[in-house]
Design an enzyme around this catalytic site. Structure first.
Site, short mmCIF file in Angstrom:
data_model
loop_
_atom_site.label_atom_id
_atom_site.label_comp_id
_atom_site.label_asym_id
_atom_site.label_seq_id
_atom_site.Cartn_x
_atom_site.Cartn_y
_atom_site.Cartn_z
N LEU A 27 3.16 5.80 -16.38
CA LEU A 27 3.88 7.03 -16.74
C LEU A 27 3.20 8.28 -16.19
CD1 LEU A 27 4.86 6.09 -20.43
CD2 LEU A 27 6.20 5.77 -18.34
N LEU A 81 5.91 -1.36 -6.84
CA LEU A 81 6.35 0.01 -6.47
C LEU A 81 5.42 1.08 -7.01
CD1 LEU A 81 9.28 -1.70 -7.14
CD2 LEU A 81 10.07 0.35 -5.94
N TYR A 124 -2.11 8.72 2.52
CA TYR A 124 -1.07 7.91 1.86
C TYR A 124 -0.61 6.80 2.80
CZ TYR A 124 3.79 7.02 0.23
OH TYR A 124 4.99 6.46 -0.16
N ALA A 131 2.85 3.71 -7.37
CA ALA A 131 2.11 4.46 -6.36
C ALA A 131 2.09 5.93 -6.73
CB ALA A 131 2.77 4.32 -4.99
N LYS A 180 -0.86 2.64 2.53
CA LYS A 180 0.30 1.75 2.67
C LYS A 180 0.07 0.76 3.82
CE LYS A 180 3.31 3.31 -0.47
NZ LYS A 180 3.66 2.50 -1.64
N ASN A 201 12.27 8.97 2.61
CA ASN A 201 12.95 10.18 2.10
C ASN A 201 14.12 9.85 1.20
OD1 ASN A 201 11.86 10.87 5.09
ND2 ASN A 201 11.50 12.53 3.63
N ARG A 214 14.28 14.15 9.44
CA ARG A 214 14.16 12.99 8.56
C ARG A 214 15.54 12.39 8.32
NH1 ARG A 214 9.68 14.35 9.56
NH2 ARG A 214 7.95 14.84 8.17
N1 LIG Z 1 10.86 8.24 -2.70
C1 LIG Z 1 10.68 8.01 -1.41
O1 LIG Z 1 11.25 8.70 -0.56
C2 LIG Z 1 9.80 6.88 -0.93
C3 LIG Z 1 9.73 6.66 0.45
C4 LIG Z 1 8.93 5.63 0.90
C5 LIG Z 1 8.23 4.85 0.02
N2 LIG Z 1 8.31 5.09 -1.32
C6 LIG Z 1 7.55 4.23 -2.22
O2 LIG Z 1 8.43 3.74 -3.20
C7 LIG Z 1 7.71 3.53 -4.41
C8 LIG Z 1 8.41 4.26 -5.54
O3 LIG Z 1 8.41 5.65 -5.25
P1 LIG Z 1 9.29 6.70 -6.06
O4 LIG Z 1 9.85 7.66 -5.10
O5 LIG Z 1 10.17 5.98 -6.98
O6 LIG Z 1 8.16 7.49 -6.85
P2 LIG Z 1 7.92 7.59 -8.42
O7 LIG Z 1 6.73 8.46 -8.62
O8 LIG Z 1 9.18 7.99 -9.10
O9 LIG Z 1 7.56 6.10 -8.82
C9 LIG Z 1 6.26 5.58 -8.74
C10 LIG Z 1 5.85 5.13 -10.12
O10 LIG Z 1 4.54 4.60 -10.05
C11 LIG Z 1 3.87 4.98 -11.23
N3 LIG Z 1 2.42 4.95 -10.99
C12 LIG Z 1 1.67 5.80 -10.25
N4 LIG Z 1 0.38 5.45 -10.32
C13 LIG Z 1 0.33 4.35 -11.11
C14 LIG Z 1 -0.73 3.55 -11.58
N5 LIG Z 1 -2.00 3.79 -11.22
N6 LIG Z 1 -0.43 2.51 -12.40
C15 LIG Z 1 0.85 2.26 -12.76
N7 LIG Z 1 1.90 3.00 -12.37
C16 LIG Z 1 1.63 4.03 -11.54
C17 LIG Z 1 4.38 6.36 -11.56
O11 LIG Z 1 4.22 6.68 -12.93
C18 LIG Z 1 5.82 6.27 -11.14
O12 LIG Z 1 6.66 5.94 -12.23
C19 LIG Z 1 6.30 4.00 -4.15
O13 LIG Z 1 5.50 2.89 -3.82
C20 LIG Z 1 6.44 4.92 -2.97
O14 LIG Z 1 5.24 4.99 -2.23
C21 LIG Z 1 9.07 6.11 -1.81
#
Ligand SMILES: NC(=O)c1ccc[n+]([C@@H]2O[C@H](COP(=O)([O-])OP(=O)(O)OC[C@H]3O[C@@H](n4cnc5c(N)ncnc54)[C@H](O)[C@@H]3O)[C@@H](O)[C@H]2O)c1
Length: 339
Positions: A38, A78, A145, A80, A149, A174, A213
């Protein structure tokens, strides 16, 4: 789809993309064990019907116990800290959350006999190569970052080869849509611009706004991530997922003016360090594996996102107290808290 898969685990399930992945898996009738610390996600995002545990992936013993208790057949990772632009200023926490935390999840999964790992990576692994990026290009990240990855992907390949794990790695880019965090000044450009515009305040554009993008609507990303864990055809694959058309940041603002039906004042501030100018992907592999459906047009996706923001309301921005490296190169939008 595999009929044999009944129990799956999802980390980052309170986040934007993770919660939509959980929705899709629940709709398939799977038993879903979800976790999140969270830090960047919200408990309201966690879909009803899954088993949720608050868990930090940096808690090595906690991760080991969770995976051993749950005994999932497939793990979707997921969790991160997805603040790519900030990672140059928070390299330790970016690495601990994104690489070290994943090593705990991956190692525990191997020990528990998990059948398949779905690792959600990012387009950031391509770095500053010439787009459109294809999956056979080398990993060449230019930020911390992306480095985490890319290292996570590479480690998955090595450990899968040694220990016999099936895996799929997806590279979204994105992504925007409902449930995206609206209070993070360090990421989510669409969410930040909508918030500023609805407050009647100018938006800040880094550089000249000609960064390009492919803005990807959530419904063109989450189902593919979820499906990939249940398909044998995706085994051993790296897959770009998301929208195909690329737009500049300036064009994004034009499209947002239409979606919001209001003019948006623009102010230009210096580039963010290490920000790649041109970054979008080819999706031939995704089309072959998941089908050739057209992705959501930008104007349509933005209208959906705007309607959701209007429904839930804008939120105050949540700044970190301190960056790990206090640098004059940090974007002025953060140091002066302009957003
Ligand atoms: N949103 C994008 O455009 C995008 C693009 C490429 C990759 N991603 C990847 O997709 C995944 C989800 O991204 P998102 O956009 O939904 O972001 P988000 O922040 O909404 O979701 C990531 C979740 O990970 C949780 N988190 C962070 N650190 C943590 C930890 N140490 N332990 C447990 N939970 C943890 C956060 O609380 C969050 O709910 C990530 O791995 C991100 O790198 C996202």
């Amino acid at each position: 789809m595999s009929e044999d898969i009944k129990r799956v685990a999802v980390t980052g399930a309170a986040g934007f993309i993770g919660s939509h992945v959980v929705d899709w898996l629940l709709a398939e009738g799977l038993e879903v064990f979800a976790s999140d610390d969270l830090s960047g996600g919200f408990i309201e995002n966690v879909p009803d019907g899954c088993h949720f545990e608050e868990l930090d992936v940096r808690d090595r013993d906690g991760v080991e116990r969770w995976i051993q208790d749950v005994r999932p057949q497939v793990v979707y990772h997921l969790a991160a800290d997805a603040t790519e632009g900030r990672s140059q200023f928070t390299p330790i926490s970016a690495t601990e959350r994104n690489l070290v935390g994943y090593m705990y999840v991956l190692t525990s999964s191997l020990r528990a006999g998990v059948e398949k790992m779905v690792f959600v990576s990012s387009l950031s692994v391509y770095g500053a190569q010439t787009p459109p990026f294809t999956e056979d290009m080398p990993r060449a990240p230019v930020d911390i970052y992306g480095l985490a990855k890319a290292s996570s992907e590479h480690a998955t390949e090595i450990l899968a080869a040694v220990h016999g794990l099936r895996y799929t790695m997806l590279r979204p880019h994105n992504v925007y849509g409902p449930r995206q965090c609206l209070s993070d000044p360090y990421r989510n450009v669409v969410a930040i611009f909508i918030t500023r515009a609805l407050k009647g305040e100018p938006i800040y554009i880094y550089g000249d706004g000609e960064q390009r993008r492919s803005f990807s609507y959530i419904s063109d990303v989450a189902p593919q991530i979820a499906r990939s864990g249940l398909m044998a055809e995706t085994d051993g694959q790296i897959i770009n997922v998301g929208a195909t058309e690329d737009y500049s940041i300036n064009e994004l603002v034009d499209a947002l003016e239409d979606a919001l039906d209001m003019p948006i004042a623009r102010e230009f501030v210096p580039d963010r360090p290490q920000e790649v100018k041109l970054a979008w992907c080819a999706h031939d592999r995704a089309r072959k594996l998941f089908g050739d459906e057209p992705t959501t047009p930008l104007d349509e996706g933005l209208r959906e996102m705007v309607a959701w923001v209007r429904e839930v309301g804008i939120r105050p921005m949540n700044y970190l107290q301190e960056l790990e490296i206090d640098s004059p190169d940090a974007p002025v939008t953060w140091t002066k808290r302009l957003i």
